[in-house]
Design a protein around this motif. Structure first.
Motif, PDB file in Angstrom:
ATOM      1  N   GLY A 315       0.822  -1.197   0.000  1.00  0.00           N
ATOM      2  CA  GLY A 315       0.000   0.000   0.000  1.00  0.00           C
ATOM      3  C   GLY A 315       0.860   1.253   0.000  1.00  0.00           C
ATOM      4  N   GLN A 316       1.066   1.822  -1.167  1.00  0.00           N
ATOM      5  CA  GLN A 316       1.924   3.001  -1.272  1.00  0.00           C
ATOM      6  C   GLN A 316       1.363   4.166  -0.465  1.00  0.00           C
ATOM      7  OE1 GLN A 316       2.749   4.250  -5.292  1.00  0.00           O
ATOM      8  NE2 GLN A 316       3.512   6.260  -4.668  1.00  0.00           N
ATOM      9  N   ARG A 317       0.029   4.351  -0.480  1.00  0.00           N
ATOM     10  CA  ARG A 317      -0.569   5.499   0.185  1.00  0.00           C
ATOM     11  C   ARG A 317      -0.915   5.219   1.640  1.00  0.00           C
ATOM     12  NH1 ARG A 317      -5.779   7.397  -0.029  1.00  0.00           N
ATOM     13  NH2 ARG A 317      -6.328   5.959  -1.704  1.00  0.00           N
ATOM     14  N   SER A 318      -1.135   3.952   2.006  1.00  0.00           N
ATOM     15  CA  SER A 318      -1.499   3.625   3.389  1.00  0.00           C
ATOM     16  C   SER A 318      -0.310   3.186   4.227  1.00  0.00           C
ATOM     17  CB  SER A 318      -2.574   2.537   3.409  1.00  0.00           C
ATOM     18  OG  SER A 318      -2.213   1.431   2.620  1.00  0.00           O
ATOM     19  N   ASP A 319       0.887   3.112   3.622  1.00  0.00           N
ATOM     20  CA  ASP A 319       2.116   2.788   4.354  1.00  0.00           C
ATOM     21  C   ASP A 319       2.028   1.422   5.036  1.00  0.00           C
ATOM     22  OD1 ASP A 319       3.375   5.236   3.714  1.00  0.00           O
ATOM     23  OD2 ASP A 319       2.336   6.234   5.345  1.00  0.00           O
ATOM     24  N   ASP A 320       1.656   0.398   4.268  1.00  0.00           N
ATOM     25  CA  ASP A 320       1.554  -0.930   4.852  1.00  0.00           C
ATOM     26  C   ASP A 320       1.550  -2.010   3.773  1.00  0.00           C
ATOM     27  OD1 ASP A 320      -0.969  -0.436   3.813  1.00  0.00           O
ATOM     28  OD2 ASP A 320      -2.006  -0.425   5.733  1.00  0.00           O
ATOM     29  N   VAL A 321       1.653  -3.248   4.240  1.00  0.00           N
ATOM     30  CA  VAL A 321       1.632  -4.422   3.361  1.00  0.00           C
ATOM     31  C   VAL A 321       0.605  -5.403   3.904  1.00  0.00           C
ATOM     32  CG1 VAL A 321       2.947  -6.409   2.503  1.00  0.00           C
ATOM     33  CG2 VAL A 321       4.048  -4.162   2.675  1.00  0.00           C
ATOM     34  N   GLN A 322      -0.260  -5.908   3.014  1.00  0.00           N
ATOM     35  CA  GLN A 322      -1.254  -6.912   3.388  1.00  0.00           C
ATOM     36  C   GLN A 322      -0.890  -8.245   2.739  1.00  0.00           C
ATOM     37  OE1 GLN A 322      -4.436  -6.760   5.367  1.00  0.00           O
ATOM     38  NE2 GLN A 322      -3.771  -8.878   5.180  1.00  0.00           N
ATOM     39  N   ALA A 323      -0.996  -9.325   3.497  1.00  0.00           N
ATOM     40  CA  ALA A 323      -0.766 -10.668   2.979  1.00  0.00           C
ATOM     41  C   ALA A 323      -2.101 -11.395   2.848  1.00  0.00           C
ATOM     42  CB  ALA A 323       0.170 -11.437   3.903  1.00  0.00           C
ATOM     43  N   PHE A 324      -2.208 -12.217   1.783  1.00  0.00           N
ATOM     44  CA  PHE A 324      -3.407 -13.004   1.527  1.00  0.00           C
ATOM     45  C   PHE A 324      -3.018 -14.458   1.273  1.00  0.00           C
ATOM     46  CE2 PHE A 324      -4.353  -8.748  -0.006  1.00  0.00           C
ATOM     47  CZ  PHE A 324      -5.643  -8.505   0.438  1.00  0.00           C
ATOM     48  N   ALA A 325      -3.828 -15.383   1.776  1.00  0.00           N
ATOM     49  CA  ALA A 325      -3.726 -16.780   1.372  1.00  0.00           C
ATOM     50  C   ALA A 325      -4.518 -16.942   0.074  1.00  0.00           C
ATOM     51  CB  ALA A 325      -4.291 -17.699   2.443  1.00  0.00           C
ATOM     52  N   ILE A 326      -3.970 -17.731  -0.857  1.00  0.00           N
ATOM     53  CA  ILE A 326      -4.645 -18.017  -2.117  1.00  0.00           C
ATOM     54  C   ILE A 326      -5.180 -19.445  -2.049  1.00  0.00           C
ATOM     55  CG2 ILE A 326      -4.440 -18.082  -4.623  1.00  0.00           C
ATOM     56  CD1 ILE A 326      -1.926 -16.339  -4.338  1.00  0.00           C
ATOM     57  N   SER A 327      -6.487 -19.592  -2.125  1.00  0.00           N
ATOM     58  CA  SER A 327      -7.090 -20.919  -2.008  1.00  0.00           C
ATOM     59  C   SER A 327      -6.952 -21.691  -3.323  1.00  0.00           C
ATOM     60  CB  SER A 327      -8.565 -20.803  -1.642  1.00  0.00           C
ATOM     61  OG  SER A 327      -9.333 -20.461  -2.795  1.00  0.00           O
ATOM     62  N   PRO A 328      -7.170 -23.002  -3.317  1.00  0.00           N
ATOM     63  CA  PRO A 328      -7.138 -23.781  -4.567  1.00  0.00           C
ATOM     64  C   PRO A 328      -8.175 -23.320  -5.577  1.00  0.00           C
ATOM     65  CG  PRO A 328      -6.971 -25.240  -2.680  1.00  0.00           C
ATOM     66  CD  PRO A 328      -7.307 -23.883  -2.137  1.00  0.00           C
ATOM     67  N   GLN A 329      -9.173 -22.575  -5.134  1.00  0.00           N
ATOM     68  CA  GLN A 329     -10.198 -22.043  -6.038  1.00  0.00           C
ATOM     69  C   GLN A 329      -9.905 -20.612  -6.473  1.00  0.00           C
ATOM     70  OE1 GLN A 329     -11.104 -23.486  -2.894  1.00  0.00           O
ATOM     71  NE2 GLN A 329     -11.089 -25.431  -4.038  1.00  0.00           N
ATOM     72  N   GLY A 330      -8.792 -20.041  -6.001  1.00  0.00           N
ATOM     73  CA  GLY A 330      -8.434 -18.678  -6.380  1.00  0.00           C
ATOM     74  C   GLY A 330      -9.020 -17.604  -5.496  1.00  0.00           C
ATOM     75  N   GLU A 331      -9.572 -17.971  -4.354  1.00  0.00           N
ATOM     76  CA  GLU A 331     -10.087 -16.976  -3.421  1.00  0.00           C
ATOM     77  C   GLU A 331      -8.933 -16.394  -2.592  1.00  0.00           C
ATOM     78  OE1 GLU A 331     -13.229 -15.847  -2.957  1.00  0.00           O
ATOM     79  OE2 GLU A 331     -13.856 -17.031  -4.708  1.00  0.00           O
ATOM     80  N   LEU A 332      -9.044 -15.118  -2.245  1.00  0.00           N
ATOM     81  CA  LEU A 332      -8.041 -14.447  -1.419  1.00  0.00           C
ATOM     82  C   LEU A 332      -8.599 -14.234  -0.013  1.00  0.00           C
ATOM     83  CD1 LEU A 332      -6.663 -11.679  -3.831  1.00  0.00           C
ATOM     84  CD2 LEU A 332      -5.845 -14.018  -3.509  1.00  0.00           C
ATOM     85  N   THR A 333      -7.841 -14.670   0.993  1.00  0.00           N
ATOM     86  CA  THR A 333      -8.226 -14.493   2.384  1.00  0.00           C
ATOM     87  C   THR A 333      -7.140 -13.714   3.105  1.00  0.00           C
ATOM     88  OG1 THR A 333      -9.409 -16.605   2.390  1.00  0.00           O
ATOM     89  CG2 THR A 333      -8.836 -15.654   4.527  1.00  0.00           C
ATOM     90  N   PRO A 334      -7.456 -12.553   3.692  1.00  0.00           N
ATOM     91  CA  PRO A 334      -6.428 -11.783   4.406  1.00  0.00           C
ATOM     92  C   PRO A 334      -5.819 -12.585   5.546  1.00  0.00           C
ATOM     93  CG  PRO A 334      -8.405 -10.466   4.073  1.00  0.00           C
ATOM     94  CD  PRO A 334      -8.766 -11.876   3.710  1.00  0.00           C
ATOM     95  N   LEU A 335      -4.515 -12.489   5.677  1.00  0.00           N
ATOM     96  CA  LEU A 335      -3.783 -13.151   6.757  1.00  0.00           C
ATOM     97  C   LEU A 335      -3.440 -12.100   7.807  1.00  0.00           C
ATOM     98  CD1 LEU A 335      -1.460 -15.410   4.583  1.00  0.00           C
ATOM     99  CD2 LEU A 335      -3.411 -16.149   5.954  1.00  0.00           C
ATOM    100  N   GLY A 336      -4.360 -11.870   8.731  1.00  0.00           N
ATOM    101  CA  GLY A 336      -4.138 -10.861   9.756  1.00  0.00           C
ATOM    102  C   GLY A 336      -4.316  -9.460   9.227  1.00  0.00           C
ATOM    103  N   ASP A 337      -3.863  -8.493  10.012  1.00  0.00           N
ATOM    104  CA  ASP A 337      -3.957  -7.092   9.647  1.00  0.00           C
ATOM    105  C   ASP A 337      -2.751  -6.674   8.808  1.00  0.00           C
ATOM    106  OD1 ASP A 337      -6.307  -6.759  11.120  1.00  0.00           O
ATOM    107  OD2 ASP A 337      -5.164  -6.399  12.970  1.00  0.00           O
ATOM    108  N   PRO A 338      -2.888  -5.564   8.046  1.00  0.00           N
ATOM    109  CA  PRO A 338      -1.731  -5.055   7.316  1.00  0.00           C
ATOM    110  C   PRO A 338      -0.584  -4.705   8.263  1.00  0.00           C
ATOM    111  CG  PRO A 338      -3.745  -3.998   6.553  1.00  0.00           C
ATOM    112  CD  PRO A 338      -4.104  -4.765   7.791  1.00  0.00           C
ATOM    113  N   VAL A 339       0.645  -4.859   7.781  1.00  0.00           N
ATOM    114  CA  VAL A 339       1.846  -4.559   8.563  1.00  0.00           C
ATOM    115  C   VAL A 339       2.384  -3.203   8.127  1.00  0.00           C
ATOM    116  CG1 VAL A 339       4.200  -5.286   9.081  1.00  0.00           C
ATOM    117  CG2 VAL A 339       2.378  -6.991   8.861  1.00  0.00           C
TER     118      VAL A 339
END
Length: 351
Positions: A315-339
């Motif tokens: 996030g260039q404007r929010s000063d953070d990085v978000q991680a997502f798990a990618i499911s076998p179906q292509g769904e994105l699930t956030p892994l905790g809060d942005p760092v």
């Protein structure tokens, strides 16, 4: 060294007067994508793109300034970086770089001046003076963004025989023959895209016969056929990376392909989302699966973990990085809060 199951992630940032970023930072990620950010490891001005040598011993970074430079940095065992040297890029505002598979050449795209430069790499990762420069020419219909050529990416194909340059200003992708002995580029093909598309970056499919192009100005992704014997590209289906009812300006930014070749992911700045595409749907067509909130503001860059199971969004404007798990179906699930980390614009997970 990181603990077992962990890996290192380097972060490039813009470091202007209004930014708290200090150049390149180092973070550690575990197998679940959880990030622990460390202090800065290199004080380079505006290191907006990073690349690693094939053997992992050297990190290369642009300095996206009017008088562009590229830096070579030794990667130490503890993840810290030691500057080896730097060289001019013979152009303005370098915004992308990549290393030839041979490890002998660094390729850099100068955005503002619209040219591409090749630097030989000596043993030990030291950069030599540029050995070749190619200048793009032309323009597009957008007077603010396409008044002239703007090379936005340069990368070798999977074989290393050809080098491709994506130019946002001329709505073109250039394929060059690459002479591995001299480091010289010779134009082989030019693929002209629809005027005003604004191509930004492409990523190859693992089969080496397809590539996926993110179009910044059109906010779309184009599937391209690729002939590895000739370097020729053939445009296929183009799909929007935005929902039809989006109501605010947005610019597409980055594209990645998962290691299994099943999914293509692209980021949208403004809409602040990640679009997920399926490369081969049930009918064999390239299709949009869904569009997910990015969890950060202005996701300029996205990158996959070494195993392809986690997606990181900067996030260039929010000063953070978000991680997502990618499911076998292509769904994105956030892994905790942005760092939190200042002005991240490039993410480089290291195997």
């Amino acid at each position: 060294m990181p603990d077992e199951g962990e890996y290192r992630v380097y972060l490039g940032a813009y470091t202007g007067a209004d930014s708290a970023a200090d150049g390149i930072r180092s973070a550690t990620a575990d197998g679940r994508g959880s990030l622990r950010c460390a202090e800065g490891v290199a004080e380079i001005h505006d290191p907006s793109f990073l690349a690693l040598a094939p053997d992992g011993s050297t990190l290369f970074a642009v300095s996206e300034e009017r008088d562009g430079r590229v830096f070579a940095l030794e990667v130490r065992d503890d993840g810290t970086l030691r500057e080896l040297n730097s060289q001019p890029t013979l152009g303005a505002a370098p915004c992308h770089l990549s290393v030839h598979p041979s490890g002998k050449y660094l390729l850099t795209a100068n955005y503002e001046s619209g040219n591409v430069v090749v630097h030989p790499i000596d043993a030990g990762g030291v950069l030599r003076e540029p050995c070749h420069v190619v200048q793009h020419s032309g323009s597009g219909p957008n007077p603010q963004r396409q008044e002239g050529p703007h090379a936005h990416q340069v990368l070798p194909d999977p074989t290393g025989r050809f080098v491709l340059a994506v130019d946002l200003g001329t709505d073109s992708i250039y394929t060059y023959d690459f002479d591995a002995d001299s480091g010289h580029l010779m134009l082989r093909h030019e693929l002209a895209l629809r005027a005003g598309t604004g191509p930004r970056h492409l990523a190859f499919h693992p089969d080496g016969k397809r590539a996926y192009l993110v179009n910044e100005l059109a906010s779309s992704v184009t599937e391209l056929g690729y002939d590895p014997s000739s370097g020729a590209l053939e445009p296929g289906r183009t799909l929007s990376s935005l929902p039809p009812d989006h109501g605010r300006p947005s610019l597409a930014a980055e594209v990645v392909v998962t290691p299994d070749g099943r999914f293509v992911l692209a980021s949208n700045r403004g809409h602040d989302s990640i679009a997920v595409f399926r490369t081969d749907a049930g009918d064999g067509e390239f299709r949009l699966l869904g569009i997910h909130p990015a969890g950060v503001a202005e996701p300029r860059h996205i990158a996959l973990s070494p195993d392809g199971g986690v997606l990181f969004a900067a996030g260039q404007r929010s000063d953070d990085v978000q991680a997502f798990a990618i499911s076998p179906q292509g769904e994105l699930t956030p892994l905790g809060d942005p760092v939190a980390t200042p002005t991240p614009v490039c993410i480089l997970p290291v195997p």
